[in-house]
Design an enzyme around this catalytic site. Structure first.
Site, PDB file in Angstrom:
ATOM      1  N   CYS A 113       0.917  -1.113   0.047  1.00  0.00           N
ATOM      2  CA  CYS A 113      -0.198  -0.167   0.026  1.00  0.00           C
ATOM      3  C   CYS A 113       0.752   1.258   0.114  1.00  0.00           C
ATOM      4  O   CYS A 113       0.276   2.225  -0.299  1.00  0.00           O
ATOM      5  CB  CYS A 113      -0.979  -0.184   1.191  1.00  0.00           C
ATOM      6  SG  CYS A 113      -2.274  -1.350   1.207  1.00  0.00           S
ATOM      7  N   HIS A 250      -3.294   7.396   1.498  1.00  0.00           N
ATOM      8  CA  HIS A 250      -3.682   6.141   1.327  1.00  0.00           C
ATOM      9  C   HIS A 250      -4.740   5.660   1.861  1.00  0.00           C
ATOM     10  O   HIS A 250      -5.223   6.323   2.951  1.00  0.00           O
ATOM     11  CB  HIS A 250      -2.753   5.099   1.466  1.00  0.00           C
ATOM     12  CG  HIS A 250      -3.086   3.798   1.678  1.00  0.00           C
ATOM     13  ND1 HIS A 250      -3.502   3.210   0.379  1.00  0.00           N
ATOM     14  CD2 HIS A 250      -3.118   2.697   2.358  1.00  0.00           C
ATOM     15  CE1 HIS A 250      -3.873   1.926   0.619  1.00  0.00           C
ATOM     16  NE2 HIS A 250      -3.763   1.538   1.940  1.00  0.00           N
ATOM     17  N   ASN A 280      -9.921   0.080  -0.448  1.00  0.00           N
ATOM     18  CA  ASN A 280      -8.462   0.162  -0.475  1.00  0.00           C
ATOM     19  C   ASN A 280      -7.770  -0.659  -1.528  1.00  0.00           C
ATOM     20  O   ASN A 280      -8.139  -1.623  -1.984  1.00  0.00           O
ATOM     21  CB  ASN A 280      -8.214  -0.773   0.858  1.00  0.00           C
ATOM     22  CG  ASN A 280      -6.631  -0.743   0.977  1.00  0.00           C
ATOM     23  OD1 ASN A 280      -5.733  -0.301  -0.081  1.00  0.00           O
ATOM     24  ND2 ASN A 280      -6.124  -1.313   2.305  1.00  0.00           N
TER      25      ASN A 280
END
Ligand code: UT7
Length: 323
Positions: A113, A250, A280
């Site tokens: 990520c 993020h 996500n």
């Protein structure tokens, strides 16, 4: 001094949207639980046969169009992904070939990520060193392919997508008034492997594996690490939280975005949020959010952006960028 200036950004989301209601028909979950715990309402899922390389190519073309540049103007491609088309070669070379580029370098960066922040810092350092002039920095993922669709604690959280930017080396004065990347900060702590990992791989199981996460633990580390790495960027430049025009985080969980903003006393209306619609998307989330806020006119020339991310490894990082 040389500054890496973002001269264009682009994105791509697969057509298919999966709602929370649809997931509630697959695992023991509900729209209420997913929205309350994560802020996610829907996510995009790649079509059968649609790969990370396809998503990345579309985002890259969008970014090139936005920059008014041709593929041949690019001499470096850094692509962040944890879900490459193949074990090798790098998905960056897939994109390079699709764009018809035959010169320069292309490689993948793997920091899950945090991948986009890692890729951005990598490209920035190559440009500042004078080795390349224009870079495509891409974050692209198809996490739908590594989810355990029977595990309700993870399968409701992720989605597919891609975002890209074009970075160009330009002369700056070396002050905070310069356009471009003003500072970047990367961290890793491999001790936390077991809290967020994939239980397969070419060298261990010869399978792709599935994502495994201890969500609560990751959450706790995320707020602490993100706050620290944001403060690090501010301290390195002498800038203050109130100087930041937009936070481009993020997008793992709306509660992480809120918690981090609260801890740093950042105005929540300055935080760009896409997690509600994208879920996500790992390395794709920062350039997806950035592109959305650029295209809808929120981000204006000269504004100060804070980019930040945290993910498996653990890895985490931040960058301050003047648009
Ligand atoms: O991008 C990389 C970084 N990743 C992250 O930052 C993710 C960080 N973690 C999170 O976002 C959150 O921890 C989650 C959204 C994953 C979970 O939220 P939580 O508030 O930490 O919930 P929890 O894991 O403590 O689960 C609470 C309860 C549990 O039941 P019990 O033990 O209280 O009976 C879970 O079994 O909710 C249950 N649960 C669910 N219920 C309905 C877990 N998943 C689900 C689900 N639907 N999908």
């Amino acid at each position: 001094m040389i500054r890496s200036v973002i001269v264009g950004s682009g994105s791509y989301l697969p057509e298919r949207v999966m709602t929370n209601a649809e997931l509630a028909g697959m695992v023991d979950t509900s729209d209420e639980w997913i929205v309350a715990r994560s802020g996610i309402r829907q996510r995009h899922i790649a079509a059968e046969g649609e790969t990370t390389g396809d998503l990345a190519e579309a985002a890259a073309r969008d970014a090139l169009d936005h920059a008014g540049l041709q593929p041949d103007d690019i001499d470096l491609i850094v692509l962040a992904t944890a879900t490459p088309d193949s074990t090798f070669p790098a998905t960056a070379t897939v994109v390079q070939s699709r764009l018809g580029i035959r010169h320069g370098a292309a490689f993948d960066v793997q920091a899950v990520c945090s991948g986009f922040i890692y890729a951005l810092a990598t490209a920035d350092n190559f440009l500042k060193a004078g080795q390349f002039r224009r870079a495509l920095v891409i974050g692209a993922e198809t996490f739908s392919r590594i989810l355990d669709w029977e595990d309700r604690t993870t399968c409701v959280l992720f989605g597919d997508g891609a975002g890209a930017i074009v970075l160009e080396a330009m002369e700056g004065d070396g002050t905070n008034a310069d356009r471009g990347i003003l500072t970047s900060h990367l961290h890793a702590d491999g001790c936390h492997h077991d809290l967020l990992y994939v239980d397969g791989g070419p060298s261990s199981t010869q399978t792709v594996g599935h994502l495994r996460m201890s969500g609560k633990e990751v959450f706790r580390h995320a707020v602490v690490n993100l706050s620290a790495v944001i403060n690090e960027a501010l301290e390195a430049t002498g800038l203050k939280a109130e100087d930041i025009d937009w936070v481009i985080p993020h997008q793992a969980n709306k509660r992480i975005l809120d918690g981090t903003a609260r801890k740093l006393k950042l105005d929540p209306s300055k935080v760009v949020v896409t997690v509600d619609r994208h879920g996500n998307t790992s390395a794709a989330s920062v350039p997806l959010a950035l592109t959305e806020a650029v295209r809808d006119g929120r981000i204006q020339r000269g504004q100060l952006l804070l980019l930040e991310a945290m993910g498996g490894g653990f890895t985490w990082g931040s960058a301050l960028v003047r648009w």
